[in-house]
Write a protein that holds these residues in place. Structure first.
Motif, short mmCIF file in Angstrom:
data_model
loop_
_atom_site.label_atom_id
_atom_site.label_comp_id
_atom_site.label_asym_id
_atom_site.label_seq_id
_atom_site.Cartn_x
_atom_site.Cartn_y
_atom_site.Cartn_z
N GLN A 1 0.81 -1.22 0.00
CA GLN A 1 0.00 0.00 0.00
C GLN A 1 0.85 1.27 0.00
O GLN A 1 0.33 2.38 -0.04
CB GLN A 1 -0.95 0.02 1.22
N GLY A 2 2.18 1.11 0.06
CA GLY A 2 3.07 2.26 -0.01
C GLY A 2 3.33 2.93 1.33
O GLY A 2 3.82 4.06 1.38
N LYS A 3 3.04 2.23 2.42
CA LYS A 3 3.26 2.77 3.77
C LYS A 3 4.48 2.12 4.40
O LYS A 3 4.73 0.92 4.24
CB LYS A 3 2.05 2.52 4.67
N ILE A 4 5.26 2.90 5.14
CA ILE A 4 6.42 2.38 5.85
C ILE A 4 5.94 1.56 7.04
O ILE A 4 5.16 2.05 7.86
CB ILE A 4 7.34 3.53 6.32
N VAL A 5 6.38 0.30 7.12
CA VAL A 5 5.98 -0.59 8.21
C VAL A 5 7.14 -0.89 9.16
O VAL A 5 6.91 -1.42 10.25
CB VAL A 5 5.37 -1.91 7.67
N ASN A 6 8.36 -0.55 8.76
CA ASN A 6 9.53 -0.76 9.61
C ASN A 6 10.68 0.07 9.02
O ASN A 6 10.64 0.42 7.84
CB ASN A 6 9.91 -2.23 9.67
N LYS A 7 11.69 0.32 9.84
CA LYS A 7 12.87 1.02 9.34
C LYS A 7 14.07 0.63 10.19
O LYS A 7 13.93 0.22 11.34
CB LYS A 7 12.66 2.54 9.35
N PHE A 8 15.27 0.69 9.58
CA PHE A 8 16.49 0.35 10.29
C PHE A 8 17.69 1.02 9.64
O PHE A 8 17.61 1.51 8.52
CB PHE A 8 16.68 -1.16 10.41
N ILE A 9 18.80 1.07 10.40
CA ILE A 9 20.03 1.72 9.96
C ILE A 9 21.17 0.72 9.98
O ILE A 9 21.24 -0.14 10.85
CB ILE A 9 20.42 2.87 10.93
#
Length: 113
Positions: free
Chosen positions: A83-91
């Motif tokens: 759907q184009g939504k951010i569900v997680n993020k990491f570095i």
């Protein structure tokens, strides 16, 4: 005047050649649930997009320089659903090898000698 225009043009091309720019503060301001389209409007296209079929991983890079040398590189990843939504993020941080790991006085460093 012509020299100044040339220098300005080269600086602009150099800045664009490294892909999308993002900083740690920018990354921290992007929250789960944000539309990836909003991220692209603000920070440009990612350096790379990968997919496992159900999700997409968008990669942005920050290069931290000391003079002309990159001393640290941070990779910012955003996991995005269909759907184009951010569900997680990491570095991921990446440091280039130290000078003494790159260069050696040994003419044949791989020969053990």
């Amino acid at each position: 005047m012509k020299l100044r225009t040339t220098i300005w043009g080269l600086a602009l091309l150099t800045a664009c050649a490294h892909g999308a720019l993002m900083t740690h503060n920018d990354y921290a301001d992007i929250h789960v649930g944000t539309s990836i389209k909003d991220v692209e409007k603000t920070y440009g296209k990612p350096v790379q997009i990968r997919s496992d079929g159900d999700r997409f991983v968008y990669e942005y890079i920050e290069r931290i320089k000391m003079g002309l040398q990159t001393v640290e590189m941070r990779k910012y990843y955003f996991v995005v659903n269909k759907q184009g939504k951010i569900v997680n993020k990491f570095i991921r941080d990446q440091n280039p090898p130290a000078y003494d790991e790159i260069y050696s006085d040994d003419v044949f460093p791989d020969q053990g000698g």
